[in-house]
Design a protein around this motif. Structure first.
Motif, PDB file in Angstrom:
ATOM      1  N   VAL A 129     -47.939 -26.352  26.406  1.00  0.00           N
ATOM      2  CA  VAL A 129     -47.626 -26.667  27.351  1.00  0.00           C
ATOM      3  C   VAL A 129     -46.580 -25.653  27.617  1.00  0.00           C
ATOM      4  N   ILE A 130     -45.788 -25.133  26.815  1.00  0.00           N
ATOM      5  CA  ILE A 130     -44.780 -23.978  27.007  1.00  0.00           C
ATOM      6  C   ILE A 130     -45.587 -22.666  27.577  1.00  0.00           C
ATOM      7  N   ASN A 131     -46.476 -22.187  26.939  1.00  0.00           N
ATOM      8  CA  ASN A 131     -47.506 -21.112  27.336  1.00  0.00           C
ATOM      9  C   ASN A 131     -47.899 -21.494  28.783  1.00  0.00           C
ATOM     10  N   GLU A 132     -48.280 -22.628  29.112  1.00  0.00           N
ATOM     11  CA  GLU A 132     -48.895 -22.801  30.253  1.00  0.00           C
ATOM     12  C   GLU A 132     -47.812 -22.725  31.550  1.00  0.00           C
ATOM     13  N   THR A 133     -46.607 -23.215  31.315  1.00  0.00           N
ATOM     14  CA  THR A 133     -45.285 -22.951  32.182  1.00  0.00           C
ATOM     15  C   THR A 133     -44.997 -21.610  32.288  1.00  0.00           C
ATOM     16  N   ARG A 134     -45.325 -20.686  31.643  1.00  0.00           N
ATOM     17  CA  ARG A 134     -45.040 -19.423  31.442  1.00  0.00           C
ATOM     18  C   ARG A 134     -45.970 -18.686  32.264  1.00  0.00           C
ATOM     19  N   GLU A 135     -47.303 -19.194  32.160  1.00  0.00           N
ATOM     20  CA  GLU A 135     -48.231 -18.459  32.737  1.00  0.00           C
ATOM     21  C   GLU A 135     -48.078 -19.114  34.274  1.00  0.00           C
ATOM     22  N   ASN A 136     -47.871 -20.272  34.622  1.00  0.00           N
ATOM     23  CA  ASN A 136     -47.754 -20.687  35.913  1.00  0.00           C
ATOM     24  C   ASN A 136     -46.668 -20.178  36.868  1.00  0.00           C
ATOM     25  N   SER A 137     -45.445 -19.728  36.300  1.00  0.00           N
ATOM     26  CA  SER A 137     -44.387 -19.023  36.605  1.00  0.00           C
ATOM     27  C   SER A 137     -44.296 -17.766  36.646  1.00  0.00           C
ATOM     28  N   GLU A 138     -45.453 -17.078  35.912  1.00  0.00           N
ATOM     29  CA  GLU A 138     -45.509 -15.804  35.719  1.00  0.00           C
ATOM     30  C   GLU A 138     -44.248 -15.231  35.133  1.00  0.00           C
ATOM     31  N   PHE A 139     -43.596 -15.774  34.219  1.00  0.00           N
ATOM     32  CA  PHE A 139     -42.366 -15.533  33.631  1.00  0.00           C
ATOM     33  C   PHE A 139     -42.261 -15.736  32.088  1.00  0.00           C
ATOM     34  N   GLU A 161     -46.295 -28.365  36.589  1.00  0.00           N
ATOM     35  CA  GLU A 161     -46.681 -27.201  37.178  1.00  0.00           C
ATOM     36  C   GLU A 161     -46.247 -26.874  38.270  1.00  0.00           C
ATOM     37  N   ASN A 162     -45.855 -27.944  39.138  1.00  0.00           N
ATOM     38  CA  ASN A 162     -45.513 -27.897  40.591  1.00  0.00           C
ATOM     39  C   ASN A 162     -43.916 -27.238  40.669  1.00  0.00           C
ATOM     40  N   SER A 163     -43.288 -27.840  39.648  1.00  0.00           N
ATOM     41  CA  SER A 163     -41.881 -27.369  39.458  1.00  0.00           C
ATOM     42  C   SER A 163     -41.579 -25.902  39.221  1.00  0.00           C
ATOM     43  N   VAL A 164     -42.567 -25.354  38.399  1.00  0.00           N
ATOM     44  CA  VAL A 164     -42.167 -24.237  37.852  1.00  0.00           C
ATOM     45  C   VAL A 164     -42.895 -23.075  38.626  1.00  0.00           C
ATOM     46  N   ALA A 165     -44.050 -23.471  39.340  1.00  0.00           N
ATOM     47  CA  ALA A 165     -44.913 -22.562  39.976  1.00  0.00           C
ATOM     48  C   ALA A 165     -44.673 -22.534  41.593  1.00  0.00           C
ATOM     49  N   ILE A 166     -44.097 -23.709  41.950  1.00  0.00           N
ATOM     50  CA  ILE A 166     -43.972 -23.769  43.438  1.00  0.00           C
ATOM     51  C   ILE A 166     -42.362 -23.694  43.783  1.00  0.00           C
ATOM     52  N   TYR A 167     -41.910 -24.733  43.333  1.00  0.00           N
ATOM     53  CA  TYR A 167     -40.145 -25.126  43.687  1.00  0.00           C
ATOM     54  C   TYR A 167     -39.387 -23.844  42.962  1.00  0.00           C
ATOM     55  N   ALA A 168     -39.509 -23.568  42.042  1.00  0.00           N
ATOM     56  CA  ALA A 168     -38.987 -22.388  41.049  1.00  0.00           C
ATOM     57  C   ALA A 168     -39.074 -21.085  41.829  1.00  0.00           C
ATOM     58  N   SER A 185     -26.042 -17.225  27.206  1.00  0.00           N
ATOM     59  CA  SER A 185     -26.063 -15.887  26.953  1.00  0.00           C
ATOM     60  C   SER A 185     -27.376 -15.353  26.520  1.00  0.00           C
ATOM     61  N   ASN A 186     -28.206 -16.204  25.826  1.00  0.00           N
ATOM     62  CA  ASN A 186     -29.486 -15.533  25.159  1.00  0.00           C
ATOM     63  C   ASN A 186     -30.738 -15.908  25.999  1.00  0.00           C
ATOM     64  N   SER A 187     -30.797 -16.831  26.869  1.00  0.00           N
ATOM     65  CA  SER A 187     -31.838 -17.058  27.837  1.00  0.00           C
ATOM     66  C   SER A 187     -31.841 -16.022  29.041  1.00  0.00           C
ATOM     67  N   ASN A 188     -32.876 -15.984  29.396  1.00  0.00           N
ATOM     68  CA  ASN A 188     -33.224 -14.942  30.593  1.00  0.00           C
ATOM     69  C   ASN A 188     -33.626 -15.895  31.791  1.00  0.00           C
ATOM     70  N   PRO A 189     -32.933 -16.061  32.977  1.00  0.00           N
ATOM     71  CA  PRO A 189     -33.176 -16.737  33.898  1.00  0.00           C
ATOM     72  C   PRO A 189     -34.384 -16.065  34.825  1.00  0.00           C
ATOM     73  N   MET A 190     -35.256 -17.061  35.274  1.00  0.00           N
ATOM     74  CA  MET A 190     -36.133 -16.423  36.373  1.00  0.00           C
ATOM     75  C   MET A 190     -35.608 -16.569  37.767  1.00  0.00           C
ATOM     76  N   MET A 191     -35.399 -15.472  38.421  1.00  0.00           N
ATOM     77  CA  MET A 191     -35.030 -15.410  39.858  1.00  0.00           C
ATOM     78  C   MET A 191     -35.838 -15.847  40.771  1.00  0.00           C
ATOM     79  N   PRO A 192     -35.463 -16.165  41.986  1.00  0.00           N
ATOM     80  CA  PRO A 192     -36.336 -16.405  42.865  1.00  0.00           C
ATOM     81  C   PRO A 192     -37.141 -15.468  43.399  1.00  0.00           C
ATOM     82  N   SER A 193     -38.302 -15.912  43.782  1.00  0.00           N
ATOM     83  CA  SER A 193     -39.229 -14.950  44.384  1.00  0.00           C
ATOM     84  C   SER A 193     -39.013 -14.471  45.897  1.00  0.00           C
ATOM     85  N   PRO A 194     -39.261 -13.209  46.320  1.00  0.00           N
ATOM     86  CA  PRO A 194     -39.156 -13.015  47.891  1.00  0.00           C
ATOM     87  C   PRO A 194     -39.954 -13.798  48.649  1.00  0.00           C
ATOM     88  N   LEU A 195     -39.670 -13.990  50.072  1.00  0.00           N
ATOM     89  CA  LEU A 195     -40.475 -14.407  50.959  1.00  0.00           C
ATOM     90  C   LEU A 195     -41.701 -13.587  51.158  1.00  0.00           C
TER      91      LEU A 195
END
Length: 607
Positions: free
Chosen positions: A262-272, A224-231, A353-363
Motif C-alpha cells: 500500500v505504501i509503495n503504491e501511494t508513492r508510485e501514484n503520487s510520483e513522490f 489513490e484518488n487522494s494522493v494522485a489527484i487531489y494532492a 522536521s524529518n518528513s519531506n512534503p510533496m509540493m503542488p504540481s504546476p497546472l
C-alpha cells in the motif's frame, strides 16, 4: 462588468508548505477583455496569520485565453487579491477571501479513521478545511474540486468519509500548535483488513463483503484518488494511517507485506518516493491483539528498507465505556478528544522536521488556436507533452451526475458538491487525445500518467467566443520610389484591425525602403483572421511615364521610366538628380538647373 474570472485557487484551498515554512499559491483564470499584466498579493486574515506580500506580476501579456502564474508566500491564512491591467490602467480585480499555505494530510485505515455511528467533533478554528463530499465508488467523473470548513456533524471529509469523526478536533489542535491552516482528505474504509488494502492496491482480488466494492477498486481507490489527484493540486505532507482492528490474527510479517504494498503504491501514484506515512498502533476489537501491533512497529522501525514511515499514536490504551461504547469505536466526545490528543502528540517537531512534503504540481499549459472558418467548432485546444490518458470537460455535471452516495451499517448518505465547487464532467467528450476541437464553452483538460498521477489545466471560460470577419484592404499605390509613402486602408472587419507591421491604426501610412508584402488581421479577443496580402513594390524604375515638378534640394534617387520622363523641376545648388527613360527625356519650360547643381539625362531602358 467582470473582465477577469479566477478559476484557481478556490476558496479555503490549502497549499502544502515546504520545510522552510513557505509555499506556492498557484493562480489562474480567464480574461474577458484585453489585459497586458496580471498582479497578485496576499494579506493575512488577521495579525499573526501570515506575512503580507507586495504586489507581484504573475504574468505579462497573457494569451491562449487564460492567465496563469504563482506567488510564493510564508505559511499562513490569507486573503488573495488579483488585479488585471491594460496600458497601466486597472481593468478588474478579484479577491479570494480565504486561502492557505500550511499542512495537508490524507486519512486512511478503517472505521476508527473513517468514522461512522456516534458523535462527531467538528473544528472550531476557521483554518481547518476539507472537501465536503463523499462518493463510495470513487468515480473520477464525480469527484468535485472544492473546499469547505470542517464544521458541523454532517460535514464529509472527501473523497470518502461522510462524517467529521474526531478529525475536526485534531485540526483545531494542529492549527493552534503550528499556527498554519490544515486540510484533510478522507480515504479510510470501515471494516477493512490489511490484506484487502494490500490486494486492492495491486489490483488483486480478495475475500470480503460486497459493500467494500472490490470491482471499483475499494478500499484503495479513495486513497489513490487522494494522493494522485487531489494532492497534485494542493501538495501533501503525508498519510495518517489508523487500522488493525480487522487483523487480530494476521501474522506480523503478512501485515508488514500488505502495508508495504500500500505504501509503495501511494508513492508510485503520487510520483513522490518520500511520501510520509504515520502509522498508529491500533488493534483493539475489543481486546488488544499483538500481531497487528508487531506488524505496525515493523513498518515504523525498518528505516533502511522503508524510509519516511513515522510512529503514530498508540490508541489501544484509550478504552472504557465513556471512550468506546462498543469497546471498539471512539464514538463519544471523550473518546474522540483523547484520540485527537494522541494524534496531535505524535505529529511533533521530529515528524515535521524529518518528513519531506510533496509540493503542488504546476497546472497544465494549454495552447489555443482558433478556426474562424468553422463557426460550429471554432476552438482548438491542445496539451503539450505525452500522457497515458487525456480528459476534456466542456460542461459541469448535473445534480444527478454529481451526487455522491455512501452508506454505513444503518444509513445511506447522499452529497451534492456545495455551491462554488467545480463539478467538471470528464465523460461528455469521448476524446482521449491531446487535442480538442470544439464549440465555445467553459473548457478544461486533465491528464493522467501511467503512474495514475493526474494534472489539471486552468479552466478557460470561452463560452463567448466571437469570430472575426474576413478583412480586406486597398492601397493608394502599388509601386513607389524609395522614401515615398503609401496609405493602406482596411475594411470589412467586425472587430479590431492589426497590421502585419504591428500597428493597430486604420488607415495606416507606411514608407517601405524595399518592396514589402502587407496584410491586415481582423482580431477578436482570442481569434483572428488574415486578409489576402498585397505587395508594395519599391523601385526607381517606373513602368509608366513620369512627370516631375517641384524643387530638388539634395541628392535624389534616380528617376527611371520604361517610357518617358518629363520634368519642370528646379534643381537647386545642392541638388543632384539623374533622369533615365527608354524613349525620351524632356525638359519642359520651367525646368531650371542652378549653377553648381548636377543633373544627368540618359536614354536607356531600366529594370
Amino acid at each position: 462588468m467582470a473582465q477577469i474570472v479566477l478559476s484557481h485557487p478556490m476558496e479555503r484551498m490549502v497549499f502544502q508548505r515546504n520545510n522552510s515554512n513557505q509555499g506556492t499559491i498557484i493562480i489562474a483564470g480567464t480574461y474577458l477583455s484585453a489585459v497586458d499584466r496580471i498582479e497578485a498579493r496576499v494579506v493575512p486574515k488577521w495579525v499573526g496569520s501570515g506575512t503580507s506580500t507586495n504586489w507581484i506580476v504573475i504574468q505579462n501579456n497573457p494569451s491562449n485565453g487564460y492567465f496563469s502564474g504563482t506567488l510564493t508566500v510564508q505559511a499562513g491564512w490569507y486573503q488573495l487579491e488579483v488585479n488585471a491591467f491594460k496600458n497601466n490602467n486597472l481593468v478588474d480585480g478579484k479577491i479570494i477571501q480565504r486561502i492557505g499555505v500550511g499542512e495537508v494530510f490524507v486519512i486512511a485505515g478503517q472505521s476508527n479513521a473513517q468514522g461512522g455511528a456516534g458523535v462527531s467533533t467538528s473544528a472550531e478554528d476557521d483554518r481547518v478545511s476539507t472537501i465536503d463530499y463523499t462518493e463510495a465508488y470513487s468515480d473520477y467523473n464525480k469527484l468535485p474540486i472544492g473546499f469547505s470548513k470542517l464544521a458541523g456533524d454532517s460535514t464529509a471529509i472527501g473523497p470518502f468519509h461522510y462524517v467529521p469523526w474526531a478529525w475536526g478536533r485534531l485540526g483545531d489542535l494542529l492549527v493552534q500548535k503550528l499556527n498554519v491552516p490544515v486540510l484533510f482528505y478522507g480515504a479510510a474504509h470501515g471494516g477493512t483488513s490489511s490484506t484487502q488494502w494490500g490486494n486492492s492496491s495491486q489490483g488483486l482480488p480478495f475475500d470480503g463483503p460486497d459493500w467494500i466494492n472490490r470491482a471499483h477498486g475499494a478500499p484503495y481507490r479513495a486513497l489513490e484518488n487522494s494522493v494522485a489527484i487531489y494532492a497534485s493540486l494542493t501538495g501533501l505532507r503525508g498519510v495518517l494511517w489508523h487500522q488493525g482492528e480487522s487483523d487480530p490474527d494476521t501474522d506480523p510479517g503478512t501485515y508488514y507485506t500488505n502495508m508495504v504494498n500500500v505504501i509503495n503504491e501511494t508513492r508510485e501514484n503520487s510520483e513522490f518516493p518520500d511520501l510520509a506515512w504515520v502509522i498508529a498502533r491500533a488493534s483493539r476489537n475489543p481486546d488488544e491483539h499483538p500481531n497487528p501491533i508487531a506488524g505496525q512497529n515493523a513498518l515504523i522501525n525498518n528505516d533502511a528498507g522503508l524510509p519516511y514511515v513515522f510512529p503514530g499514536p498508540e490508541t489501544d490504551p484509550i478504552f472504557g465505556g465513556d471512550k468506546r461504547t462498543d469497546g471498539i469505536h471512539f464514538d463519544t466526545y471523550a473518546g474522540q478528544a483523547e484520540f485527537a490528543n494522541v494524534w496531535n502528540a505524535s505529529l511533533d517537531n521530529n515528524f515535521f522536521s524529518n518528513s519531506n512534503p510533496m509540493m503542488p504540481s504546476p497546472l497544465l499549459a494549454l495552447n489555443l488556436a482558433c478556426n474562424p472558418n468553422n463557426p460550429s467548432q471554432p476552438i482548438t485546444l491542445s496539451v503539450p507533452g505525452s500522457y497515458a490518458q487525456y480528459y476534456w470537460s466542456n460542461r459541469n455535471n448535473t445534480d444527478n451526475e454529481a451526487r455522491g452516495r455512501n452508506s454505513s451499517g444503518c444509513c445511506t448518505y447522499t452529497f451534492l458538491p456545495p455551491a462554488g465547487y467545480e463539478r467538471l464532467n470528464w465523460t461528455a467528450i469521448n476524446n482521449n487525445t491531446n487535442t480538442l476541437t470544439t464549440a465555445p464553452a467553459r473548457l478544461a483538460a486533465s491528464v493522467r500518467k501511467s503512474s495514475k498521477k493526474t494534472f489539471f489545466s486552468p479552466i478557460v471560460n470561452l463560452s463567448s467566443f466571437p469570430l472575426p470577419s474576413t478583412p480586406t484592404f486597398v492601397t493608394s499605390a502599388t509601386t513607389i520610389r524609395p522614401g515615398e509613402s503609401v496609405t493602406l486602408t482596411g475594411s470589412g472587419c467586425n472587430a479590431s484591425y492589426a497590421w502585419s507591421t504591428g500597428a493597430t491604426n486604420n488607415p495606416l501610412v507606411v514608407s517601405p525602403l524595399t518592396s514589402t508584402s502587407y496584410y491586415v488581421q481582423c482580431k477578436t479577443l482570442n481569434c483572428y483572421i488574415n486578409s489576402t496580402p498585397k505587395n508594395i513594390t519599391v523601385t526607381t524604375c517606373s513602368p509608366n511615364s513620369l512627370f516631375l515638378q517641384g524643387s530638388v534640394t539634395n541628392t535624389q534617387y534616380p528617376y527611371q521610366s520604361k517610357q518617358t520622363v518629363q520634368s519642370t523641376q528646379k534643381i537647386q545648388v545642392s541638388g543632384k538628380v539623374d533622369y533615365t527613360a527608354k524613349n525620351k527625356v524632356e525638359l519642359l519650360p520651367g525646368f531650371e538647373s542652378k549653377n553648381g547643381s548636377v543633373f544627368k539625362a540618359t536614354i536607356q531602358d531600366c529594370n
